[in-house]
Design a protein around this motif. Sequence first.
Motif, PDB file in Angstrom:
ATOM      1  N   TRP A   1       0.836  -1.204   0.000  1.00 53.07           N
ATOM      2  CA  TRP A   1       0.000   0.000   0.000  1.00 53.07           C
ATOM      3  C   TRP A   1       0.873   1.256   0.000  1.00 53.07           C
ATOM      4  O   TRP A   1       0.655   2.187  -0.780  1.00 53.07           O
ATOM      5  CB  TRP A   1      -0.906  -0.039   1.233  1.00 53.07           C
TER       6      TRP A   1
ATOM      7  N   ALA B   1       0.541   3.329  -3.413  1.00 51.20           N
ATOM      8  CA  ALA B   1      -0.387   4.457  -3.241  1.00 51.20           C
ATOM      9  C   ALA B   1      -0.048   5.165  -1.940  1.00 51.20           C
ATOM     10  O   ALA B   1      -0.844   5.232  -1.001  1.00 51.20           O
ATOM     11  CB  ALA B   1      -1.834   3.958  -3.230  1.00 51.20           C
TER      12      ALA B   1
ATOM     13  N   GLY C   1       0.290   8.193  -1.011  1.00 55.64           N
ATOM     14  CA  GLY C   1      -0.514   9.324  -0.564  1.00 55.64           C
ATOM     15  C   GLY C   1      -1.727   8.887   0.227  1.00 55.64           C
ATOM     16  O   GLY C   1      -2.031   9.440   1.293  1.00 55.64           O
ATOM     17  N   SER C   2      -2.436   7.878  -0.277  1.00 56.13           N
ATOM     18  CA  SER C   2      -3.633   7.406   0.438  1.00 56.13           C
ATOM     19  C   SER C   2      -3.253   6.713   1.733  1.00 56.13           C
ATOM     20  O   SER C   2      -3.959   6.816   2.741  1.00 56.13           O
ATOM     21  CB  SER C   2      -4.438   6.454  -0.455  1.00 56.13           C
ATOM     22  N   TYR C   3      -2.102   6.014   1.736  1.00 52.06           N
ATOM     23  CA  TYR C   3      -1.666   5.331   2.967  1.00 52.06           C
ATOM     24  C   TYR C   3      -1.395   6.360   4.063  1.00 52.06           C
ATOM     25  O   TYR C   3      -1.850   6.203   5.204  1.00 52.06           O
ATOM     26  CB  TYR C   3      -0.404   4.512   2.679  1.00 52.06           C
ATOM     27  N   GLU C   4      -0.661   7.423   3.722  1.00 52.58           N
ATOM     28  CA  GLU C   4      -0.359   8.453   4.707  1.00 52.58           C
ATOM     29  C   GLU C   4      -1.624   9.170   5.160  1.00 52.58           C
ATOM     30  O   GLU C   4      -1.757   9.529   6.336  1.00 52.58           O
ATOM     31  CB  GLU C   4       0.640   9.465   4.125  1.00 52.58           C
ATOM     32  N   ALA C   5      -2.563   9.372   4.227  1.00 54.21           N
ATOM     33  CA  ALA C   5      -3.807  10.059   4.580  1.00 54.21           C
ATOM     34  C   ALA C   5      -4.636   9.224   5.560  1.00 54.21           C
ATOM     35  O   ALA C   5      -5.206   9.755   6.520  1.00 54.21           O
ATOM     36  CB  ALA C   5      -4.618  10.353   3.320  1.00 54.21           C
ATOM     37  N   VAL C   6      -4.692   7.917   5.316  1.00 51.82           N
ATOM     38  CA  VAL C   6      -5.503   7.060   6.187  1.00 51.82           C
ATOM     39  C   VAL C   6      -4.877   6.942   7.567  1.00 51.82           C
ATOM     40  O   VAL C   6      -5.544   7.121   8.591  1.00 51.82           O
ATOM     41  CB  VAL C   6      -5.680   5.655   5.560  1.00 51.82           C
ATOM     42  N   ARG C   7      -3.580   6.636   7.645  1.00 53.21           N
ATOM     43  CA  ARG C   7      -2.993   6.451   8.979  1.00 53.21           C
ATOM     44  C   ARG C   7      -2.827   7.779   9.720  1.00 53.21           C
ATOM     45  O   ARG C   7      -2.669   7.805  10.936  1.00 53.21           O
ATOM     46  CB  ARG C   7      -1.663   5.715   8.892  1.00 53.21           C
TER      47      ARG C   7
ATOM     48  N   PHE D   1      -5.248  10.053   9.650  1.00 52.78           N
ATOM     49  CA  PHE D   1      -6.602  10.531   9.939  1.00 52.78           C
ATOM     50  C   PHE D   1      -6.836  10.579  11.440  1.00 52.78           C
ATOM     51  O   PHE D   1      -6.584   9.606  12.153  1.00 52.78           O
ATOM     52  CB  PHE D   1      -7.634   9.618   9.278  1.00 52.78           C
TER      53      PHE D   1
END
Length: 466
Positions: free
Chosen positions: A48, A52, A54-60, A62
Motif C-alpha cells: 500500500w 499508493a 498518498g492514500s496510505y499516509e492520509a488514512v494512517r 486521519f
Amino acid sequence: MTAPAPRTRHKFLGRLSLPERNFVAEALRTETVGGVLLLVAAVAALIWANTAGGSYEAVRGFHLGPGSLGLDLSLQHWAADGLLAVFFFVAGIELKREMVAGDLRDPKAAALPVVAALCGMAVPALVYVLTNVMGGGSTAGWAVPTATDIAFALAVLAVIGTSLPSALRAFLLTLAVVDDLFAILIIAVFFTSDLNFAALGGAFLGLALFWLLLRKRVHGWYLYVPLGLVIWGLMYNSGVHATIAGVAMGLMLRCHREDESEPHSPGEHIEHRVRPLSAGLAVPLFALFSAGVSVSGGAMGDVFTQPETLGVVLGLVVGKAVGIFGGTWLATRFTRAELNDDLAWPDVFAVASLAGIGFTVSLLIGELAFTGDPLLTDEIKAAVLAGSLIAAVLSGILLKLRNAKYRKLWEDEERDEDLDGIPDVYELGNPDYHLRMAAIHEKKAAEHRRLAEVAGGESEDGNGPA
C-alpha cells in the motif's frame, strides 16, 4: 568421613510437565495464527505504502477521538498507543503466570531464560551503540534492536514447516516474555515525556481500584472494561506511554488456581479470551499502520550505509543470536545445568537467531526514539524489516538442517497409542497405561493372526496366492 552428596544438575530444555506443555501448545497455536496475520498485514502495508503512498499516509494520519480528553489521535497513534496496550496486557498476564506457575517460579530454572534474555537485549544494544559511535551516528535508537516478536517468529516456523520440540518452543516463549518485561521497563524509563502528575495520580488511583475489585472477587466485564479504558486514557495523558497501563493491569490478575475445583485461574481464563484479540486484531492493525515504509532501491541501500540503520540490522541479526546463545551457555556453566541429551548447542543457536525477529516492539521503540525526525523514523523501520527478514532466513536455514531430528522428537512427544488424549511419554510410569497398551497390542496380534489364517485358508483352496 561421609563423602558429600553430589549436586543435582538441572536439565536444560528437558521435557515440560503435562500442564505446562498443554498451556504452551495452546498459547503458541494462537500466536502462530496471529503471526501469519501479522505477516499479511506487514506485506499489505508495504504494498500500500509503495503503490499508493498518498492514500496510505492520509488514512494512517486521519484523526479521531475526543479532543477535550486529550485523545484526538491519528489512526497510527491509536494503533501504537491503544491497540498495543491490549498486546502488553496479555504480556503482563503471561509474565505473571510464568512467575507463579511457569518456568520463572523456580529461581534455578528461571536463571537460564532470564540471563539469556538479558544478554539478548544487552548485546544488540551494545552492537548498535558501537556501530554508531564508530560511524558518527545517533545513539538514540540503542533500544530498537533489543526486542523479540514471538508472533512473527512463530509465523516463520509455520511457513518453513519445522517441528520444533515443545521444550525449544517454550524456551522461545519464555525468552519473549522476559524480553517484553524489559522492553516495557525501557519504554517507561527512557521514553517518558514531560509528566502530568494529576493524570498520573488518577491512573494510579484507577489501578488501585482495579486491584481492590480483583481482591474482593468482584466479577463483571462491564466494570473492568470501562475502568481499564479510563486508566489507559489517564496514563496516556500523564506522559507515560499508555501501554504501561495494559501491563500493570495484566500483572494484577491472579494466575494460580486456589483449589482443584477451579479448572483455570482468572488470569488464564482472561488471557484465553483476550489473546485472540491481541494476536488476531491488535498487533496486525498496528503492523498495517506502522510497517508501511518506502522500500525503493535507494532506501534499502541506505539501510546498510547509515550507522543508525546498520546498527539496527546488526543488532537484530548478530547481537540477538550472539547475546542469547552466549548468555545461555554462560548460565549453564555457572548453574551446572545440562543440555537435554536429545538436543545440541546448534539448536540453541538456531532459536537464538530466530529471536532476532524484532518486529512489533522494535517498530514501536523506533517511533519513540526518533519521534522528531519522520525521515529517520521510516529508515529505522526499514532497518527493522530488513533485520527481521535476514534473521528469519538465517534461522529458517539453521532449523531446516535439523528438521528431521525435530520431527522425530515431536512425533515421540505427540504419540498417543491408547487414544486417551494424553501423550504416551507422560504415562510411562502409570500401571493402568501399561495394562491398556498390553490389551491394545494383544488385540492387534489377534487381528494379525486372524488375517494370517484367512490368507492361509485361501491359499489351500487355490483361491488365493500361495
